[in-house]
Design an enzyme around this catalytic site. Structure first.
Site, PDB file in Angstrom:
ATOM      1  N   LYS A  42       0.856  -1.180   0.000  1.00  0.00           N
ATOM      2  CA  LYS A  42       0.000   0.000   0.000  1.00  0.00           C
ATOM      3  C   LYS A  42       0.893   1.230   0.000  1.00  0.00           C
ATOM      4  O   LYS A  42       1.663   1.453   0.943  1.00  0.00           O
ATOM      5  CB  LYS A  42      -0.893  -0.016   1.238  1.00  0.00           C
ATOM      6  CG  LYS A  42      -1.834   1.171   1.305  1.00  0.00           C
ATOM      7  CD  LYS A  42      -2.817   0.996   2.439  1.00  0.00           C
ATOM      8  CE  LYS A  42      -3.693   2.215   2.586  1.00  0.00           C
ATOM      9  NZ  LYS A  42      -4.606   2.084   3.723  1.00  0.00           N
ATOM     10  N   LYS A  58      -2.036  -1.687  -4.018  1.00  0.00           N
ATOM     11  CA  LYS A  58      -2.893  -0.508  -3.998  1.00  0.00           C
ATOM     12  C   LYS A  58      -2.054   0.758  -4.013  1.00  0.00           C
ATOM     13  O   LYS A  58      -1.100   0.836  -3.238  1.00  0.00           O
ATOM     14  CB  LYS A  58      -3.732  -0.578  -2.718  1.00  0.00           C
ATOM     15  CG  LYS A  58      -4.549   0.641  -2.414  1.00  0.00           C
ATOM     16  CD  LYS A  58      -5.212   0.464  -1.078  1.00  0.00           C
ATOM     17  CE  LYS A  58      -5.891   1.769  -0.733  1.00  0.00           C
ATOM     18  NZ  LYS A  58      -6.364   1.789   0.593  1.00  0.00           N
TER      19      LYS A  58
END
Ligand code: PBG
Length: 347
Positions: free
Chosen positions: A201, A254
């Site tokens: 992330k 992500k």
């Protein structure tokens, strides 16, 4: 690469692009509604269906609005949802995140009653529940304390599993949280609840609209002390290796679009289910340009989702899930009509 060009002729790539039927025959990447995971924002109160201004078509929903939403999604062929909660009150300890009657816990129980086969994934993080908007417990000097936050994540994950979550998805990026969550789940008998870890992330500006949607803007500072530096791709493989070691079952990369190389690298390096998160800012940009008439929304959306899958993601968390599923259905109907026309001609 030997492409076997014949001496007497030259290779024609256009032969396979002449009609939609032939293109479909040789297509390498296809999308289906079952590829999509729809994020939902659950808020307190009743009868609430509030559109998020920076994410047209996405809503904050109260628990009583969920049945209608679930049936619409299921009808479109979407089988998984990712839940975020917006509690009535926030505090320093994020107590709303693990409260037995917290907004997410209520939502999970309601969904399991209404539609048990819908896969419910709980986002495990503190930023929507803390008054300071950070992803964990703060030390005296305002830093996110890793180990205290890890304990908090385990507690949140356990409360979600107790409420009926099929999968828990820690998005906090603290070190050691997957192991702590696995232990807590196992001790409580939730041996079959998988962990979908946000292993990779990035500290991304593409989360902007989400912070409006989930009311989780940090009151000060940012998340760069725990989320990844956008400049690093190899480091992402270390993050995945660590999470898999700790017991992650599925891993997330992500955001998606600016990180297609990372998705590809992850796909080539690890043989585990890989999910990409097509985040709020990516969605908002498409919506904004489409509203201005600057792009063809349907084509841009389908091209984007195809690219994410082609890069190696097996499934995609996306706010486009509903519309993309509708367009896929329309596309099939258009293709059937085209075949009907062909057979009429030949009859
Ligand atoms: C943290 C979380 C965030 C998103 C998903 N989980 C926000 C953040 O890290 O600031 C972003 C998702 C999106 O932008 O669509 N709970």
């Amino acid at each position: 690469m030997g492409v076997g060009v014949a001496q007497s002729d030259f290779r024609r790539t256009r032969r396979l692009r002449r009609s939609e039927s032939v293109r479909a025959l040789v297509r390498e990447t296809t999308l289906a509604p079952g590829d999509f995971i729809q994020p939902l924002f659950i808020t307190h109160g009743a009868g609430v269906r509030r559109e998020i201004s920076s994410m047209p078509g996405q809503y904050q929903l109260s628990v009583d609005e969920l049945p209608r939403e679930l049936h619409e999604l299921a009808e479109l062929g979407i089988r998984s949802i990712l839940l975020f909660g917006i509690p009535e009150e926030k505090d320093r300890e994020a107590s709303g995140a693990f409260a037995e009657n917290g907004v997410i816990q209520q939502a999970m129980r309601a969904i399991k009653r209404e539609m048990p086969e819908m896969v419910v994934i709980g986002d495990v993080c503190a930023c929507e529940y803390t008054d300071h908007g950070h992803c964990g417990i703060l030390t005296g000097c305002g830093e996110v304390d890793n180990d205290l936050s890890v304990e908090l994540m385990a507690r949140i994950a356990l409360s979600q599993a107790d409420a009926g979550a099929d999968i828990v998805a820690p998005s906090d990026m603290m070190d050691g949280r997957v192991l702590a969550i696995r232990r807590a789940l196992d001790e409580a008998g939730h041996l079959n609840v998988p962990i979908m870890s946000y292993a990779v992330k990035y500290a991304s500006a593409f989360y902007g609209p989400f912070r409006e949607a989930a009311a989780s803007m940090p009151a000060f500072g940012d998340r760069r002390s725990h989320q990844m530096d956008p400049a690093n791709a190899r480091e992402a493989m270390t993050e995945i290796a660590i999470d898999l070691d700790e017991g992650a079952d599925i891993v997330i990369v992500k955001p998606a679009l600016a990180y297609l190389d990372v998705i590809r690298m992850a796909r080539d390096t690890f043989d585990v289910p890989l999910v990409a998160y097509n985040v709020s800012g990516e969605y908002a940009m498409v919506k904004a340009a489409a509203q201005l008439g600057w792009i063809d929304e349907r084509r841009v959306t389908m091209e984007t989702l195809t690219a994410i899958k082609r890069a190696g993601a097996g499934r995609i968390i996306t706010y486009h899930a509903r519309e993309a599923s509708r367009w896929l259905r329309e596309g099939e109907a258009e293709a059937r009509r085209a075949v009907d026309v062909m057979s009429e001609w030949h009859a």
